[in-house]
Design a protein around this motif. Structure first.
Motif, PDB file in Angstrom:
ATOM      1  N   TYR A 144      31.864-126.250 -15.807  1.00 22.95           N
ATOM      2  CA  TYR A 144      32.758-125.426 -15.512  1.00 22.95           C
ATOM      3  C   TYR A 144      33.006-124.247 -16.052  1.00 22.95           C
ATOM      4  CZ  TYR A 144      37.215-123.626 -13.320  1.00 22.95           C
ATOM      5  OH  TYR A 144      38.355-123.076 -12.725  1.00 22.95           O
ATOM      6  N   ARG A 161      28.863-130.670  -8.172  1.00 28.44           N
ATOM      7  CA  ARG A 161      30.004-131.779  -8.328  1.00 28.44           C
ATOM      8  C   ARG A 161      29.508-132.982  -9.202  1.00 28.44           C
ATOM      9  NH1 ARG A 161      31.476-130.165  -3.141  1.00 28.44           N
ATOM     10  NH2 ARG A 161      33.445-128.860  -2.834  1.00 28.44           N
ATOM     11  N   ASN A 165      33.180-133.049 -14.014  1.00 32.69           N
ATOM     12  CA  ASN A 165      33.854-131.739 -13.689  1.00 32.69           C
ATOM     13  C   ASN A 165      34.931-131.705 -12.405  1.00 32.69           C
ATOM     14  OD1 ASN A 165      32.371-131.517 -11.209  1.00 32.69           O
ATOM     15  ND2 ASN A 165      30.895-130.351 -12.372  1.00 32.69           N
ATOM     16  N   ARG A 166      35.080-132.759 -11.941  1.00 28.73           N
ATOM     17  CA  ARG A 166      35.873-132.872 -10.827  1.00 28.73           C
ATOM     18  C   ARG A 166      37.376-132.209 -11.070  1.00 28.73           C
ATOM     19  NH1 ARG A 166      35.154-131.943  -7.273  1.00 28.73           N
ATOM     20  NH2 ARG A 166      36.352-133.338  -5.614  1.00 28.73           N
ATOM     21  N   HIS A 168      38.309-130.049 -12.704  1.00 38.41           N
ATOM     22  CA  HIS A 168      38.217-128.398 -12.936  1.00 38.41           C
ATOM     23  C   HIS A 168      38.509-128.065 -11.507  1.00 38.41           C
ATOM     24  CE1 HIS A 168      37.697-128.207 -17.161  1.00 38.41           C
ATOM     25  NE2 HIS A 168      36.610-129.041 -16.816  1.00 38.41           N
ATOM     26  N   GLU A 169      37.778-128.555 -10.388  1.00 36.48           N
ATOM     27  CA  GLU A 169      37.828-128.204  -9.158  1.00 36.48           C
ATOM     28  C   GLU A 169      39.299-128.392  -8.457  1.00 36.48           C
ATOM     29  OE1 GLU A 169      35.646-128.315  -4.588  1.00 36.48           O
ATOM     30  OE2 GLU A 169      35.373-129.894  -6.310  1.00 36.48           O
ATOM     31  N   HIS A 173      41.708-125.315  -7.401  1.00 30.25           N
ATOM     32  CA  HIS A 173      42.589-125.169  -5.927  1.00 30.25           C
ATOM     33  C   HIS A 173      43.872-125.224  -6.075  1.00 30.25           C
ATOM     34  CE1 HIS A 173      42.990-126.073  -1.822  1.00 30.25           C
ATOM     35  NE2 HIS A 173      43.673-127.129  -2.140  1.00 30.25           N
ATOM     36  N   ASP A 185      37.820-117.850 -10.485  1.00 29.52           N
ATOM     37  CA  ASP A 185      36.649-118.396 -10.261  1.00 29.52           C
ATOM     38  C   ASP A 185      36.365-118.754  -8.623  1.00 29.52           C
ATOM     39  OD1 ASP A 185      38.625-120.556 -10.032  1.00 29.52           O
ATOM     40  OD2 ASP A 185      37.269-122.112 -10.371  1.00 29.52           O
ATOM     41  N   ASP A 186      37.286-117.840  -7.885  1.00 28.52           N
ATOM     42  CA  ASP A 186      36.979-118.279  -6.344  1.00 28.52           C
ATOM     43  C   ASP A 186      35.664-117.801  -5.848  1.00 28.52           C
ATOM     44  OD1 ASP A 186      38.192-115.571  -7.126  1.00 28.52           O
ATOM     45  OD2 ASP A 186      38.049-115.068  -5.098  1.00 28.52           O
ATOM     46  N   THR A 189      30.990-121.494  -6.136  1.00 31.39           N
ATOM     47  CA  THR A 189      30.963-122.170  -4.814  1.00 31.39           C
ATOM     48  C   THR A 189      30.648-123.840  -5.445  1.00 31.39           C
ATOM     49  OG1 THR A 189      29.909-120.467  -3.491  1.00 31.39           O
ATOM     50  CG2 THR A 189      29.608-122.683  -2.706  1.00 31.39           C
ATOM     51  N   TRP A 190      31.441-124.744  -5.189  1.00 30.05           N
ATOM     52  CA  TRP A 190      31.286-126.010  -5.573  1.00 30.05           C
ATOM     53  C   TRP A 190      30.192-126.524  -4.363  1.00 30.05           C
ATOM     54  CZ3 TRP A 190      33.224-128.627  -9.596  1.00 30.05           C
ATOM     55  CH2 TRP A 190      34.216-127.974 -10.473  1.00 30.05           C
TER      56      TRP A 190
END
Length: 198
Positions: A144, A161, A165-166, A168-169, A173, A185-186, A189-190
């Motif tokens: 991340y 993914r 690192n989950r 962090h997303e 969000h 970090d928008d 892209t995940w």
């Protein structure tokens, strides 16, 4: 034509799978198949310093040079090469010449001679300087922090993914929902597979 820059471990090659096999072989079998955090101390059940030492030992071993490729990585790299894109690997595995040789040979054995440049930095070293040098490009990572560095350097950035690192997303969000001005970090892209980049 575009420039695709790949992290290696857990993007192109299954480092966690190889490290897990190594741990099982020395009697440190983790409770779960994959770590749920970037720090693997809890996953292994030992202190951070001892964990780092085990990573260094593994990265120096022949097994490090025999990591298996991800199927989606094989397909993507083949397609990008056929289309004539430039492909670079940027990895923080080690700059020890013997370890670099293991890494380069492993990549060549799995993907063929498709990466004209494989940049190996010391273990854990920031990739920020090289991401500045290599821009603009398409940067693909699983870390991340490094994904955000790539985005800040001007790359179109994708983050794969992985269990480690989950959080962090999910955290990103939540921050975006509460206050979109607090998150930078928008533009990252995940993705679940490399096929989504194409």
């Amino acid at each position: 034509m575009k420039h695709f820059i790949f992290d290696c471990d857990d993007v192109l090659l299954d480092w966690v799978g190889g490290f897990r096999d190594f741990l099982v072989g020395i009697g440190h079998a983790p409770a779960e198949p994959r770590p749920r955090d970037w720090s693997m101390a809890e996953w292994i059940g030992i202190e951070d310093a001892a964990t780092l030492r085990l990573i260094e030992v593994f990265n120096s071993s022949p097994a490090f040079g025999q990591l298996k490729p991800y199927d989606d990585a094989l397909e993507m790299v083949r397609q990008l090469k056929d289309e004539g894109h430039t492909l670079t690997v940027l990895t923080s595995c080690s700059d020890d010449p013997n370890i670099v040789d293991l890494r380069v040979k492993n990549l060549r054995d799995c993907f063929g001679d498709v990466f004209p440049r494989v940049i190996c930095l010391p273990l854990g070293q920031s990739k920020s300087q090289w991401l500045e040098v290599l821009r603009p490009g398409i940067w693909i990572e699983d870390n991340y922090k490094n994904a955000l560095i790539g985005q800040a350097a001007g790359h179109k950035t994708f983050i794969l993914r992985r269990p480690h690192n989950r959080k962090h997303e999910i955290g990103a969000h939540r921050a975006f929902v509460v206050n979109p001005h607090e998150i930078g970090d928008d533009m990252v892209t995940w993705i679940d597979t490399l096929a989504e980049v194409l």
